[in-house]
Design an enzyme around this catalytic site. Structure first.
Site, PDB file in Angstrom:
ATOM      1  N   THR A 171       0.808  -1.221   0.000  1.00 60.09           N
ATOM      2  CA  THR A 171       0.000   0.000   0.000  1.00 60.09           C
ATOM      3  C   THR A 171       0.840   1.269   0.000  1.00 60.09           C
ATOM      4  OG1 THR A 171      -1.599  -1.143   1.383  1.00 60.09           O
ATOM      5  CG2 THR A 171      -1.969   1.157   1.086  1.00 60.09           C
ATOM      6  N   ASP A 202      -8.862  -3.320   1.581  1.00 59.62           N
ATOM      7  CA  ASP A 202      -9.370  -2.197   2.405  1.00 59.62           C
ATOM      8  C   ASP A 202      -9.076  -0.842   1.758  1.00 59.62           C
ATOM      9  OD1 ASP A 202      -6.498  -2.903   3.091  1.00 59.62           O
ATOM     10  OD2 ASP A 202      -6.696  -0.907   3.948  1.00 59.62           O
ATOM     11  N   ILE A 222      -2.397  -5.505   6.702  1.00 58.27           N
ATOM     12  CA  ILE A 222      -3.298  -6.580   6.272  1.00 58.27           C
ATOM     13  C   ILE A 222      -4.719  -6.020   6.173  1.00 58.27           C
ATOM     14  CG2 ILE A 222      -4.224  -8.860   6.858  1.00 58.27           C
ATOM     15  CD1 ILE A 222      -1.275  -9.038   6.249  1.00 58.27           C
TER      16      ILE A 222
HETATM   17  N1  GLY Z   1      -3.823  -3.017   2.789  1.00 58.22           N
HETATM   18  C1  GLY Z   1      -3.701  -3.595   1.510  1.00 58.22           C
HETATM   19  C2  GLY Z   1      -4.456  -4.830   1.343  1.00 58.22           C
HETATM   20  O1  GLY Z   1      -4.563  -5.625   2.285  1.00 58.22           O
HETATM   21  O2  GLY Z   1      -4.956  -5.058   0.289  1.00 58.22           O
END
Ligand code: GLY
Length: 310
Positions: A171, A202, A222
């Site tokens: 990200t 997310d 995550i």
């Molecule tokens: N935060 C990036 C994902 O889990 O897709």
């Protein structure tokens, strides 16, 4: 008003190896410098966030745009969102492919009546807008995927700081406060890496990216953990309800620690306060506090919440 800016390139364990740290620091600082100069010249927060996300997406070491990780079937699918705090308006794209800058699609969707588009619809829109096809795949990401396939994708998440000895979490994100005191937040990702086809990140949800006139937050880590905490929206709502940004970040991250989450977040509020938090060893973030550029790359492995004291 003095503009403020904070950006991130993921979170994870540690950036071992001096070369890795120096290169990542240089990339982040160059981007902060570019975007902050624009804010000083009067660019609005939303445009500054889009510019910052484009630069981070174009940097192959980060997991977004060029350099995005591959999913379990060996394909790249990217997600991005943009939130204009002043209008409290969210837009985004989920699992889009063959596009240089997913944040551009989120920007276009800001003023549409349908503001979040996923795979097939997003591809149709790309064609409609005649946006050129672009291959974001890098050799390093292909190598990672090929190696991981041998172990049948046992990793929880792909390496997201390409070229470093230790992996981080994917990200990129940007939060900006402009000269008129307006806030915006943007987040973009290639996902966790090695995930099932159709898994939704997310990064294109208010859980991972949220802003109002009071505060803006971009998350990393995550995605499932970020969604379970509804982290970005939770921090912003706490500020709206009267907590300071530092306290909102601190309470929210403490809850994440208690729930054994694996994530990080960056934030600004309308007064110019800057705060960040993490539950893992490293948050890859840098910011401009109006006086100077600082980063969190050598910030304590055990620290969870940081605020800029100027
Ligand atoms: N935060 C990036 C994902 O889990 O897709």
């Amino acid at each position: 008003m003095q503009p403020k800016l904070i950006i991130h390139g993921g979170a994870g364990n540690s950036l071992k190896g001096k070369g890795g740290l120096v290169d990542v620091r240089n990339s982040l600082q160059e981007i902060v410098r570019d975007v902050y100069d624009r804010l000083l010249q009067g660019e609005n927060a939303t445009d500054a966030v889009v510019r910052g996300c484009q630069l981070l997406e174009d940097e192959p070491r980060f997991n977004a745009g060029t350099g995005s990780v591959l999913q379990s079937d060996g394909q790249v699918r990217m997600s991005a969102s943009l939130m204009d705090g002043t209008h409290q308006r969210f837009s985004g794209t989920i699992n889009v492919s063959r596009l240089k800058n997913p944040i551009d699609l989120a920007k276009f969707l800001q003023t549409e009546s349908d503001r979040v588009l996923s795979d097939f619809g997003a591809s149709e829109l790309l064609r409609e807008l005649q946006i050129p096809i672009y291959n974001t795949l890098t050799d390093l990401r292909l190598k990672e995927w090929t190696e991981e396939r041998k172990d049948n994708f046992q990793k929880k998440m792909a390496g997201v700081i390409a070229g470093s000895e230790e992996a981080g979490r994917g990200t990129i994100g940007v939060v900006a406060l402009d000269r008129n005191g307006k806030l915006a937040a943007g987040t973009s990702t290639g996902g966790k890496g090695f995930e099932r086809i159709g898994r939704v990140s997310d990064s294109a949800m208010p859980a991972g990216n949220y802003a109002t006139a009071k505060a803006g937050v971009s998350c990393t880590g995550i995605g499932e953990d970020i969604i379970d905490e509804c982290l970005a929206a939770k921090i912003v709502v706490r500020v709206t309800d009267g907590l300071s940004l530092a306290e909102s970040m601190s309470r929210s991250i403490q809850e994440c620690v208690a729930n054994k989450r694996d994530l990080g977040a960056i934030s600004l509020d309308a007064t110019g306060a800057i705060a960040w938090g993490k539950t893992c060893g490293l948050l890859v973030a840098a910011y401009h506090n109006g006086q100077e550029i600082k980063d969190t790359l050598e910030w304590g492995e055990k620290e969870t919440v940081g605020i800029d004291k100027g």
